[in-house]
Write a protein that holds these residues in place. Structure first.
Motif, PDB file in Angstrom:
ATOM      1  N   ARG A  19      56.442  65.932   8.955  1.00  0.00           N
ATOM      2  CA  ARG A  19      56.556  64.505   8.654  1.00  0.00           C
ATOM      3  C   ARG A  19      56.412  63.706   9.938  1.00  0.00           C
ATOM      4  O   ARG A  19      57.036  64.017  10.947  1.00  0.00           O
ATOM      5  N   ALA A  20      55.624  62.658   9.862  1.00  0.00           N
ATOM      6  CA  ALA A  20      55.513  61.689  10.953  1.00  0.00           C
ATOM      7  C   ALA A  20      56.143  60.404  10.428  1.00  0.00           C
ATOM      8  O   ALA A  20      55.740  59.895   9.391  1.00  0.00           O
ATOM      9  N   VAL A  21      57.156  59.893  11.136  1.00  0.00           N
ATOM     10  CA  VAL A  21      57.950  58.774  10.624  1.00  0.00           C
ATOM     11  C   VAL A  21      57.937  57.608  11.606  1.00  0.00           C
ATOM     12  O   VAL A  21      58.172  57.778  12.798  1.00  0.00           O
TER      13      VAL A  21
ATOM     14  N   GLU B 196      69.354  43.263   7.425  1.00  0.00           N
ATOM     15  CA  GLU B 196      68.127  43.941   7.818  1.00  0.00           C
ATOM     16  C   GLU B 196      67.867  45.149   6.913  1.00  0.00           C
ATOM     17  O   GLU B 196      68.763  45.934   6.641  1.00  0.00           O
ATOM     18  N   HIS B 197      66.628  45.272   6.477  1.00  0.00           N
ATOM     19  CA  HIS B 197      66.187  46.436   5.709  1.00  0.00           C
ATOM     20  C   HIS B 197      65.280  47.283   6.587  1.00  0.00           C
ATOM     21  O   HIS B 197      64.565  46.764   7.439  1.00  0.00           O
ATOM     22  N   ARG B 198      65.305  48.595   6.343  1.00  0.00           N
ATOM     23  CA  ARG B 198      64.429  49.539   7.042  1.00  0.00           C
ATOM     24  C   ARG B 198      63.337  49.993   6.082  1.00  0.00           C
ATOM     25  O   ARG B 198      63.596  50.243   4.911  1.00  0.00           O
ATOM     26  N   TYR B 199      62.136  50.109   6.623  1.00  0.00           N
ATOM     27  CA  TYR B 199      60.979  50.541   5.843  1.00  0.00           C
ATOM     28  C   TYR B 199      60.445  51.815   6.489  1.00  0.00           C
ATOM     29  O   TYR B 199      59.860  51.761   7.578  1.00  0.00           O
ATOM     30  N   PHE B 200      60.694  52.946   5.839  1.00  0.00           N
ATOM     31  CA  PHE B 200      60.259  54.239   6.345  1.00  0.00           C
ATOM     32  C   PHE B 200      58.786  54.431   5.993  1.00  0.00           C
ATOM     33  O   PHE B 200      58.439  54.597   4.824  1.00  0.00           O
ATOM     34  N   VAL B 201      57.939  54.368   7.007  1.00  0.00           N
ATOM     35  CA  VAL B 201      56.506  54.591   6.857  1.00  0.00           C
ATOM     36  C   VAL B 201      56.292  56.047   7.264  1.00  0.00           C
ATOM     37  O   VAL B 201      56.505  56.409   8.416  1.00  0.00           O
ATOM     38  N   VAL B 202      55.907  56.871   6.296  1.00  0.00           N
ATOM     39  CA  VAL B 202      55.882  58.315   6.536  1.00  0.00           C
ATOM     40  C   VAL B 202      54.524  58.900   6.175  1.00  0.00           C
ATOM     41  O   VAL B 202      53.980  58.623   5.105  1.00  0.00           O
ATOM     42  N   VAL B 203      54.006  59.711   7.083  1.00  0.00           N
ATOM     43  CA  VAL B 203      52.833  60.527   6.809  1.00  0.00           C
ATOM     44  C   VAL B 203      53.367  61.946   6.599  1.00  0.00           C
ATOM     45  O   VAL B 203      54.016  62.507   7.477  1.00  0.00           O
ATOM     46  N   HIS B 204      53.114  62.492   5.423  1.00  0.00           N
ATOM     47  CA  HIS B 204      53.560  63.833   5.058  1.00  0.00           C
ATOM     48  C   HIS B 204      52.371  64.778   5.178  1.00  0.00           C
ATOM     49  O   HIS B 204      51.344  64.563   4.525  1.00  0.00           O
ATOM     50  N   ALA B 205      52.487  65.827   6.007  1.00  0.00           N
ATOM     51  CA  ALA B 205      51.458  66.857   6.113  1.00  0.00           C
ATOM     52  C   ALA B 205      51.761  67.918   5.060  1.00  0.00           C
ATOM     53  O   ALA B 205      52.881  68.434   4.997  1.00  0.00           O
ATOM     54  N   LEU B 206      50.766  68.228   4.229  1.00  0.00           N
ATOM     55  CA  LEU B 206      50.980  69.120   3.091  1.00  0.00           C
ATOM     56  C   LEU B 206      50.124  70.383   3.189  1.00  0.00           C
ATOM     57  O   LEU B 206      49.043  70.366   3.774  1.00  0.00           O
ATOM     58  N   ASP B 207      50.605  71.437   2.552  1.00  0.00           N
ATOM     59  CA  ASP B 207      49.903  72.725   2.596  1.00  0.00           C
ATOM     60  C   ASP B 207      48.929  72.930   1.435  1.00  0.00           C
ATOM     61  O   ASP B 207      48.454  74.035   1.211  1.00  0.00           O
TER      62      ASP B 207
ATOM     63  N   SER C 266      48.791  46.195   3.879  1.00  0.00           N
ATOM     64  CA  SER C 266      49.307  47.482   4.360  1.00  0.00           C
ATOM     65  C   SER C 266      49.031  47.633   5.857  1.00  0.00           C
ATOM     66  O   SER C 266      48.051  47.111   6.382  1.00  0.00           O
ATOM     67  N   PRO C 267      49.924  48.358   6.549  1.00  0.00           N
ATOM     68  CA  PRO C 267      49.775  48.516   7.994  1.00  0.00           C
ATOM     69  C   PRO C 267      48.660  49.486   8.374  1.00  0.00           C
ATOM     70  O   PRO C 267      48.325  50.402   7.617  1.00  0.00           O
ATOM     71  N   GLN C 268      48.109  49.282   9.552  1.00  0.00           N
ATOM     72  CA  GLN C 268      47.199  50.264  10.141  1.00  0.00           C
ATOM     73  C   GLN C 268      48.064  51.459  10.558  1.00  0.00           C
ATOM     74  O   GLN C 268      49.163  51.298  11.084  1.00  0.00           O
ATOM     75  N   LEU C 269      47.566  52.657  10.317  1.00  0.00           N
ATOM     76  CA  LEU C 269      48.289  53.873  10.704  1.00  0.00           C
ATOM     77  C   LEU C 269      47.324  54.871  11.336  1.00  0.00           C
ATOM     78  O   LEU C 269      46.192  55.022  10.885  1.00  0.00           O
ATOM     79  N   SER C 270      47.786  55.545  12.388  1.00  0.00           N
ATOM     80  CA  SER C 270      47.058  56.651  13.010  1.00  0.00           C
ATOM     81  C   SER C 270      48.063  57.765  13.245  1.00  0.00           C
ATOM     82  O   SER C 270      49.202  57.502  13.627  1.00  0.00           O
ATOM     83  N   TRP C 271      47.648  59.012  13.030  1.00  0.00           N
ATOM     84  CA  TRP C 271      48.567  60.122  13.242  1.00  0.00           C
ATOM     85  C   TRP C 271      47.865  61.268  13.943  1.00  0.00           C
ATOM     86  O   TRP C 271      46.651  61.413  13.897  1.00  0.00           O
ATOM     87  N   SER C 272      48.677  62.079  14.616  1.00  0.00           N
ATOM     88  CA  SER C 272      48.150  63.217  15.368  1.00  0.00           C
ATOM     89  C   SER C 272      49.227  64.285  15.480  1.00  0.00           C
ATOM     90  O   SER C 272      50.407  64.012  15.301  1.00  0.00           O
ATOM     91  N   GLY C 273      48.782  65.511  15.768  1.00  0.00           N
ATOM     92  CA  GLY C 273      49.716  66.604  15.998  1.00  0.00           C
ATOM     93  C   GLY C 273      50.276  67.231  14.739  1.00  0.00           C
ATOM     94  O   GLY C 273      51.331  67.870  14.791  1.00  0.00           O
ATOM     95  N   ALA C 274      49.586  67.079  13.621  1.00  0.00           N
ATOM     96  CA  ALA C 274      50.067  67.680  12.367  1.00  0.00           C
ATOM     97  C   ALA C 274      50.104  69.198  12.514  1.00  0.00           C
ATOM     98  O   ALA C 274      49.319  69.792  13.252  1.00  0.00           O
ATOM     99  N   PRO C 275      51.017  69.831  11.802  1.00  0.00           N
ATOM    100  CA  PRO C 275      51.137  71.289  11.900  1.00  0.00           C
ATOM    101  C   PRO C 275      49.870  72.015  11.441  1.00  0.00           C
ATOM    102  O   PRO C 275      49.132  71.531  10.575  1.00  0.00           O
ATOM    103  N   GLU C 276      49.648  73.186  12.030  1.00  0.00           N
ATOM    104  CA  GLU C 276      48.543  74.039  11.623  1.00  0.00           C
ATOM    105  C   GLU C 276      48.707  74.373  10.141  1.00  0.00           C
ATOM    106  O   GLU C 276      49.823  74.559   9.658  1.00  0.00           O
ATOM    107  N   GLY C 277      47.609  74.412   9.427  1.00  0.00           N
ATOM    108  CA  GLY C 277      47.650  74.715   8.005  1.00  0.00           C
ATOM    109  C   GLY C 277      47.689  73.488   7.123  1.00  0.00           C
ATOM    110  O   GLY C 277      47.701  73.600   5.897  1.00  0.00           O
ATOM    111  N   THR C 278      47.702  72.297   7.740  1.00  0.00           N
ATOM    112  CA  THR C 278      47.694  71.067   6.956  1.00  0.00           C
ATOM    113  C   THR C 278      46.384  70.968   6.188  1.00  0.00           C
ATOM    114  O   THR C 278      45.309  71.063   6.769  1.00  0.00           O
ATOM    115  N   LYS C 279      46.500  70.758   4.862  1.00  0.00           N
ATOM    116  CA  LYS C 279      45.309  70.663   4.009  1.00  0.00           C
ATOM    117  C   LYS C 279      45.125  69.275   3.408  1.00  0.00           C
ATOM    118  O   LYS C 279      44.067  68.963   2.889  1.00  0.00           O
TER     119      LYS C 279
END
Length: 179
Positions: free
Chosen positions: A168-170, A131-142, A47-60
């Protein structure tokens, strides 16, 4: 996003940032992210290394999914799904999606993808399919826990997340197997 986007028929959600030291947005997976389990020479299902930032306020919490809408199945192919990542976590190391999720944060768990395994399954596009696309998505949830059982499918996770997604971070990776 195009009509062939996995989000085309979902409510719009604010975007935030996801990056990876494993793959750049729009770039091809390396051999490590191809599937040795599916017999791709050199594939390691890491699996890939992932880092995310800037998620919306209220992310739980967060969920992470990897989905190939271009798989010749009529329904795409889920390569990885992780639920209940605590809101304080903003990265996953490369290899977190091994057989036991050894590098996942406490409380997070992997769901069984379309290959039948609760782990990351690498790319294995059919030879000559393009070519195939692989959507790597971080979903911020409430919600702190999305409330799906560990034996749920990624589609059930997606259905359950409907209405709980704050953002969503894509990142889109690609892969192709020559004919």
């Amino acid at each position: 996003m195009s009509a062939n986007s996995p989000f085309a028929r979902l409510p719009e959600a604010p975007s935030f940032t996801v990056t990876s030291t494993t793959v750049a947005d729009g770039a091809a997976w390396s051999a490590e992210q191809f599937s040795g389990i599916f017999g791709v020479p050199g594939g390691k299902d890491i699996s890939p290394q992932l880092s995310w930032s800037g998620a919306p306020e209220g992310t739980k919490s967060y969920a992470v999914t990897v989905y190939d809408p271009d798989a010749p199945t009529g329904s795409g192919f889920w390569h990885w799904a992780v639920a209940d990542i605590p809101a304080a976590v903003t990265d996953l190391p490369e290899g977190a999606g091994d057989d036991i999720g050894s590098a996942l944060p406490e409380g997070a768990f992997q769901l069984r993808g379309d290959a039948g395994a609760a782990r990351f399954i690498g790319a294995a596009p059919p030879a000559g399919h393009g070519e195939h696309r692989y959507f790597v998505v971080v979903h911020a949830l409430d919600v702190a826990s999305i409330g799906v059982p560990a034996d749920a499918t990624p589609a059930v996770l997606g259905f359950t997340m409907f209405g709980h997604v704050l953002g969503r971070a894509v990142l889109v990776a690609t892969a192709e197997t020559p004919a």
